[in-house]
Structure formats: structure tokens, C-alpha cells
Write a protein that holds these residues in place. Structure first.
Motif, PDB file in Angstrom:
ATOM      1  N   LYS A  16       0.862  -1.215   0.083  1.00 41.83           N
ATOM      2  CA  LYS A  16      -0.026   0.134   0.041  1.00 41.83           C
ATOM      3  C   LYS A  16       0.604   1.300   0.010  1.00 41.83           C
ATOM      4  CE  LYS A  16      -3.578  -2.603   0.342  1.00 41.83           C
ATOM      5  NZ  LYS A  16      -3.174  -3.917   0.126  1.00 41.83           N
ATOM      6  N   ALA A  17       0.492   2.258  -0.604  1.00 47.71           N
ATOM      7  CA  ALA A  17       0.944   3.314  -0.535  1.00 47.71           C
ATOM      8  C   ALA A  17       0.221   4.695  -1.086  1.00 47.71           C
ATOM      9  CB  ALA A  17       2.042   3.432  -1.776  1.00 47.71           C
ATOM     10  N   LEU A  18       0.335   5.797  -0.684  1.00 46.29           N
ATOM     11  CA  LEU A  18      -0.557   6.980  -1.226  1.00 46.29           C
ATOM     12  C   LEU A  18      -0.685   7.088  -2.597  1.00 46.29           C
ATOM     13  CD1 LEU A  18       0.383   9.585   1.652  1.00 46.29           C
ATOM     14  CD2 LEU A  18      -1.531   8.128   1.578  1.00 46.29           C
ATOM     15  N   LEU A  19       0.512   6.849  -3.455  1.00 44.37           N
ATOM     16  CA  LEU A  19       0.353   7.210  -4.875  1.00 44.37           C
ATOM     17  C   LEU A  19       0.837   5.838  -5.821  1.00 44.37           C
ATOM     18  CD1 LEU A  19       2.489  10.738  -4.702  1.00 44.37           C
ATOM     19  CD2 LEU A  19      -0.195  10.321  -4.972  1.00 44.37           C
ATOM     20  N   ASP A  20       0.463   5.732  -6.864  1.00 40.80           N
ATOM     21  CA  ASP A  20       0.565   4.832  -7.707  1.00 40.80           C
ATOM     22  C   ASP A  20       1.578   5.100  -8.717  1.00 40.80           C
ATOM     23  OD1 ASP A  20       0.600   2.896  -9.887  1.00 40.80           O
ATOM     24  OD2 ASP A  20      -1.463   2.932 -10.142  1.00 40.80           O
ATOM     25  N   SER A  24      14.657   1.187  -5.319  1.00 36.71           N
ATOM     26  CA  SER A  24      15.455   2.194  -4.905  1.00 36.71           C
ATOM     27  C   SER A  24      14.720   3.539  -4.715  1.00 36.71           C
ATOM     28  CB  SER A  24      16.772   2.334  -5.924  1.00 36.71           C
ATOM     29  OG  SER A  24      17.559   3.308  -5.040  1.00 36.71           O
ATOM     30  N   SER A  25      13.871   3.765  -5.515  1.00 42.11           N
ATOM     31  CA  SER A  25      13.161   5.008  -5.534  1.00 42.11           C
ATOM     32  C   SER A  25      11.852   5.184  -4.925  1.00 42.11           C
ATOM     33  CB  SER A  25      12.989   5.590  -7.139  1.00 42.11           C
ATOM     34  OG  SER A  25      12.215   4.747  -7.993  1.00 42.11           O
ATOM     35  N   ALA A  26      11.346   4.161  -4.444  1.00 41.68           N
ATOM     36  CA  ALA A  26       9.968   3.990  -3.783  1.00 41.68           C
ATOM     37  C   ALA A  26       9.883   4.719  -2.292  1.00 41.68           C
ATOM     38  CB  ALA A  26       9.739   2.558  -3.651  1.00 41.68           C
ATOM     39  N   ILE A  27       9.780   6.021  -2.238  1.00 44.93           N
ATOM     40  CA  ILE A  27       9.766   6.622  -1.196  1.00 44.93           C
ATOM     41  C   ILE A  27       8.586   6.006  -0.113  1.00 44.93           C
ATOM     42  CG2 ILE A  27       9.327   9.061  -0.041  1.00 44.93           C
ATOM     43  CD1 ILE A  27      10.179  10.163  -2.804  1.00 44.93           C
ATOM     44  N   PRO A  28       9.013   5.798   1.211  1.00 42.67           N
ATOM     45  CA  PRO A  28       8.177   5.284   2.179  1.00 42.67           C
ATOM     46  C   PRO A  28       6.715   5.834   2.264  1.00 42.67           C
ATOM     47  CG  PRO A  28      10.208   5.177   2.945  1.00 42.67           C
ATOM     48  CD  PRO A  28      10.232   6.027   1.629  1.00 42.67           C
ATOM     49  N   PHE A  29       5.676   5.304   2.214  1.00 39.41           N
ATOM     50  CA  PHE A  29       4.520   5.750   2.191  1.00 39.41           C
ATOM     51  C   PHE A  29       4.030   6.485   0.976  1.00 39.41           C
ATOM     52  CE2 PHE A  29       5.759   6.233   6.597  1.00 39.41           C
ATOM     53  CZ  PHE A  29       4.898   5.092   7.414  1.00 39.41           C
ATOM     54  N   LEU A  30       4.726   7.044   0.212  1.00 41.09           N
ATOM     55  CA  LEU A  30       4.199   7.695  -0.928  1.00 41.09           C
ATOM     56  C   LEU A  30       4.340   6.566  -1.794  1.00 41.09           C
ATOM     57  CD1 LEU A  30       6.245  11.124  -0.895  1.00 41.09           C
ATOM     58  CD2 LEU A  30       4.011  10.582  -0.222  1.00 41.09           C
ATOM     59  N   PHE A  31       5.464   5.956  -2.218  1.00 39.45           N
ATOM     60  CA  PHE A  31       5.292   4.786  -3.269  1.00 39.45           C
ATOM     61  C   PHE A  31       5.223   3.487  -2.821  1.00 39.45           C
ATOM     62  CE2 PHE A  31       7.672   8.646  -5.704  1.00 39.45           C
ATOM     63  CZ  PHE A  31       6.036   9.021  -6.228  1.00 39.45           C
ATOM     64  N   THR A  83       8.502  18.625   1.857  1.00 36.21           N
ATOM     65  CA  THR A  83       7.902  17.226   1.522  1.00 36.21           C
ATOM     66  C   THR A  83       7.355  17.496  -0.018  1.00 36.21           C
ATOM     67  OG1 THR A  83       7.343  16.963   3.918  1.00 36.21           O
ATOM     68  CG2 THR A  83       6.155  15.835   2.039  1.00 36.21           C
ATOM     69  N   ALA A  84       6.776  18.670  -0.151  1.00 34.44           N
ATOM     70  CA  ALA A  84       6.330  19.098  -1.620  1.00 34.44           C
ATOM     71  C   ALA A  84       7.390  18.797  -2.554  1.00 34.44           C
ATOM     72  CB  ALA A  84       5.457  20.451  -1.507  1.00 34.44           C
ATOM     73  N   SER A  85       8.573  19.185  -2.205  1.00 31.53           N
ATOM     74  CA  SER A  85       9.633  19.410  -3.403  1.00 31.53           C
ATOM     75  C   SER A  85      10.112  18.148  -3.720  1.00 31.53           C
ATOM     76  CB  SER A  85      10.864  20.205  -2.554  1.00 31.53           C
ATOM     77  OG  SER A  85      11.433  19.284  -1.471  1.00 31.53           O
ATOM     78  N   TYR A  86       9.642  17.015  -2.893  1.00 30.39           N
ATOM     79  CA  TYR A  86      10.200  15.826  -3.336  1.00 30.39           C
ATOM     80  C   TYR A  86       9.179  15.262  -4.373  1.00 30.39           C
ATOM     81  CZ  TYR A  86      13.354  15.959   0.297  1.00 30.39           C
ATOM     82  OH  TYR A  86      14.443  16.137   1.349  1.00 30.39           O
ATOM     83  N   LEU A  87       7.967  16.022  -4.424  1.00 33.27           N
ATOM     84  CA  LEU A  87       7.041  15.363  -5.346  1.00 33.27           C
ATOM     85  C   LEU A  87       6.721  16.320  -6.484  1.00 33.27           C
ATOM     86  CD1 LEU A  87       4.361  14.056  -2.699  1.00 33.27           C
ATOM     87  CD2 LEU A  87       5.676  12.734  -4.573  1.00 33.27           C
ATOM     88  N   LEU A  88       7.419  17.462  -6.566  1.00 30.31           N
ATOM     89  CA  LEU A  88       7.104  18.468  -7.367  1.00 30.31           C
ATOM     90  C   LEU A  88       7.921  18.076  -8.993  1.00 30.31           C
ATOM     91  CD1 LEU A  88       7.377  22.221  -6.401  1.00 30.31           C
ATOM     92  CD2 LEU A  88       6.339  21.322  -8.252  1.00 30.31           C
ATOM     93  N   PHE A  89       7.201  17.373  -9.422  1.00 32.27           N
ATOM     94  CA  PHE A  89       7.679  16.836 -11.002  1.00 32.27           C
ATOM     95  C   PHE A  89       6.780  17.941 -11.614  1.00 32.27           C
ATOM     96  CE2 PHE A  89       8.678  13.137  -8.608  1.00 32.27           C
ATOM     97  CZ  PHE A  89       9.952  12.785  -8.869  1.00 32.27           C
ATOM     98  N   SER A  90       6.988  19.168 -11.872  1.00 39.33           N
ATOM     99  CA  SER A  90       6.728  20.059 -12.602  1.00 39.33           C
ATOM    100  C   SER A  90       7.517  20.495 -13.623  1.00 39.33           C
ATOM    101  CB  SER A  90       5.698  21.048 -11.882  1.00 39.33           C
ATOM    102  OG  SER A  90       6.692  21.923 -11.546  1.00 39.33           O
TER     103      SER A  90
END
Length: 385
Positions: A115-119, A193-200, A349-356
Motif C-alpha cells: 500500500k502507498a498513497l500514490l501509484d 530504490s526510488s520507492a519513497i516510504p508511504f508515498l510509493f 515534503t512537496a519539493s520531493y513530489l514536485l515533478f513539474s
């Protein structure tokens, strides 16, 4: 370098940091422009963790001159947006959040699919199409590459595991809670290696589940040294802790995102800074010890390791504040609820997900300018000794 001397092996170390890893590519672009254009690969040993692992295999898993590979990787980051990394539709985000919440209260439910917050299925598809894993073995066989590694954390054992492919001289290692395992690298190793805990979600490899390698990697430079690097080129994703441009401290009660942000920073940032400081101290000690003193104290294997570290000249947290609106609405809503805003103190925290596109391009340019600013240091670093 003398006629019969062994060539100096240069190791490249790329730290983790989610979307912040765009900075790596900007620095490497400056390196490519500083070195002769026909250089095939200035880094025979390449090691990465988390998002750094993505850049590592994107470089090692492509053919052609180094400058061309970096140009192609830059083009990928230039066009990257959140939808190419994780599902951003409201239904997908709410569905994953619900499954994650249920798993907290029903342990049996969590025994199924991780389980994770994001797919992050879109990221898997992107990387599977871009990285040529067979080229890694071909480059090693031809002598272009000596070794390439990516590090993940085993949820099953709690150990930091460095998966590597390399020439026959390299053997697996085990030091404390750190393992080095020879294997044939695959998309699963990269996603782990890139599966950030809880997020991925965690990734299963054989009989173990793995997550982001930065979480338990206390010595991020050690894989390069274990693989035989004589000197290391390190690219971090956080400005110096002594920087004068850092944003003011937040004085209210910490938000969830602020707490998570500090936890992520302890994994992605603190370990690389600590390891660099350790390397400096070892080099100072090595310079002041005579041969007799080395023998007396059992330090005959102690030798200085030349290194060059390039870190952002500006606080990435502060930069991220200007691009939060580029995130999809569903993600912005989730981040606001957890306090991942400038006011809430959780923009880290947002900066790690900020793929813009705006944020990634800004970091590409920052890395490029920081690299050019150290052009002379880069040239000196690559000089033969």
C-alpha cells in the motif's frame, strides 16, 4: 599518470531527493561541456540512490558519448510532469489514500499488494522504455563501465542493500547492516530504490520487499569506494547548511508535512553531508600520519580519497514555493491538508513530489550554473595524478 600505472577510477555518486534530482542533470551537463566532447564516459563507476538511481541507470543504460547521454536525459527532465511519474487523477489518489488508511486498522489487509498513497506505474513505464539494461552489461564487457550500482532498503531485514553489476574483479560485501550484492539490474531494482516510504509502494525482489535506498543508507559514498573508486564526484540536492539564503524558521506547531519533510531530509540530505565530512576527516588524518604510525595503529590501508562535491547554491525549498501551483489539483489538495505549503512549513515534503516542468527546468538551470561556476575545480578533479 605513468606509462604502466593503472588508470584512476572515478566514481560518480548521485544522492536521492525525488524531483530534486533534476539538479544532478544540470551539473552533469556542465561537466559534459567542460570535458572534451568525445569523452565516452568520465565515470567508470556510477552509484545512485532513490531518484539518483534513476539518473544513474539512465546514464549507464544508454549508448554514445557522455555528452549525448546527458543531453537525452536533460530532454526527459525538461518534459517531465507529475502525470508521467504517478497517477494524478482524483479518483486514483483517493482510492490509494483509502486503501492506505484501511491498512492502518486492518493488518491482514496490508498483507496483499503493498500500500502507498500514490501509484507510480507511469514512472515504471517511462523508465522501462528509456533505460537499456542490456547496454549496462555490454558497457562493462567493453571496459567502458567498471561498475554501476543502486541502493535500496530491505523492509524484510532492515538492511541497506546495494545491487550492482560490474567487472569480474568485484565481489559482494557485507559490512554491519550494509550489503553489496552482484546481480543483473532490472526495472524492479530501480523502482525499489526510488520507492519513497508511504508515498510509493514497496517492490518485491525474490523473497524480500524493498523501498527507498536513502532511508537506511548511512554512508552513501561507500558503495563507490567498495567498488574500487580512487576518487569520487558527488552531487547533492540540498544547499549548504551554512547558507545565508535559507528561509526563516517556522515557529508554529509542526504540520504533518513538516515532520515528514524533516524525516525525508534526514534520509536524503543528512547522510550525504555526514559522509562528506567523514571523508574530509579521513583525508586530514591520512595526510598527517607517517608510514610507521600507520603500521603502529593498524591503518596501513588508510589512504586519502580525492573528492569534489557540488551542492545547490540556492535553497531548493525556497525555489519549490514558486512552483507549487504547477502540481495537479488532486495533489495540491492532499499537500494542503497535510501542511505541505510555505505557511505550513512542509514545502520540503512537496519539493520531493514536485515533478513539474517549471520546477525541474529551474533545477536543471541551477545545477548547470553551479557546475559552470566550478569549472576549474572540475578540470582539476579530472586531471591525472
Amino acid at each position: 599518470m605513468g606509462k604502466h600505472d593503472k588508470p584512476v577510477k572515478v566514481g560518480l555518486v548521485l544522492s536521492g531527493g525525488g524531483a530534486r534530482a533534476a539538479y544532478h542533470v544540470g551539473v552533469l551537463k556542465a561537466v559534459a561541456e567542460t570535458l572534451p566532447k568525445d569523452v565516452k564516459n568520465p565515470f567508470p563507476i556510477i552509484c545512485g540512490t532513490s531518484a539518483g538511481a534513476i539518473n544513474t541507470l539512465a546514464i549507464a543504460g544508454r549508448a554514445g558519448p557522455f555528452s549525448l547521454r546527458i543531453k537525452k536525459l536533460e530532454a526527459i527532465w525538461h518534459q517531465l510532469d507529475a502525470a508521467k511519474v504517478y497517477r494524478t487523477d482524483l479518483f486514483g489518489v483517493l482510492k490509494n489514500s483509502f486503501h492506505m488508511l484501511v491498512s492502518f486498522f486492518h493488518s491482514g489487509y496490508a498483507l496483499g499488494k503493498p500500500k502507498a498513497l500514490l501509484d507510480n506505474t507511469p514512472l515504471r513505464e517511462l523508465l522501462d522504455n528509456y533505460v537499456r539494461f542490456r547496454h549496462i552489461r555490454e558497457a562493462i564487457n567493453s571496459g567502458e563501465l567498471d561498475a554501476v550500482s543502486i541502493t535500496a532498503m530491505s523492509y524484510s531485514t532492515g538492511k541497506s542493500v546495494t545491487f550492482f553489476e560490474g567487472s569480474d574483479v568485484h565481489e559482494s560485501w557485507a559490512v554491519s547492516r550494509q550489503l553489496g550484492l552482484r546481480t543483473e539490474l532490472s526495472i524492479d531494482h530501480l523502482m525499489a530504490s526510488s520507492a519513497i516510504p508511504f508515498l510509493f509502494p514497496a517492490i518485491q525482489i525474490k523473497d524480500q520487499f524493498f523501498g527507498d535506498g536513502a532511508v537506511r543508507q548511512l554512508k552513501p559514498i561507500s558503495p563507490a569506494l567498495n567498488l574500487g573508486a580512487d576518487k569520487v564526484f558527488v552531487i547533492g540536492v540540498s544547499d549548504s547548511p551554512n547558507s545565508k539564503n535559507r528561509p526563516p524558521p517556522i515557529n508554529h506547531s509542526p504540520s504533518i508535512a513538516q515532520i515528514v519533510g524533516h524525516m525525508l531530509s534526514s534520509a536524503f540530505i543528512d547522510s550525504i553531508e555526514s559522509d562528506l565530512e567523514t571523508l574530509k576527516n579521513i583525508n586530514r588524518l591520512s595526510e598527517h600520519l607517517s608510514e610507521s604510525e600507520r603500521e603502529k595503529h593498524g591503518l596501513t590501508d588508510l589512504k586519502p580519497v580525492k573528492f569534489l562535491a557540488i551542492l545547490p547554491s540556492q535553497p531548493i525549498d525556497k525555489i519549490a514555493c514558486d512552483f507549487l501551483d504547477e502540481l495537479p489539483g488532486s495533489i495540491r489538495m492532499f499537500l494542503r491538508l497535510t501542511g505541505a505549503t510555505a505557511r505550513g512549513g512542509g514545502v520540503n515534503t512537496a519539493s520531493y513530489l514536485l515533478f513539474s516542468k517549471g520546477f525541474c527546468r529551474k533545477l536543471l538551470e541551477l545545477g548547470y550554473q553551479d557546475g559552470l561556476a566550478q569549472r576549474q575545480e572540475i578540470l582539476r578533479f579530472f586531471e591525472d595524478e
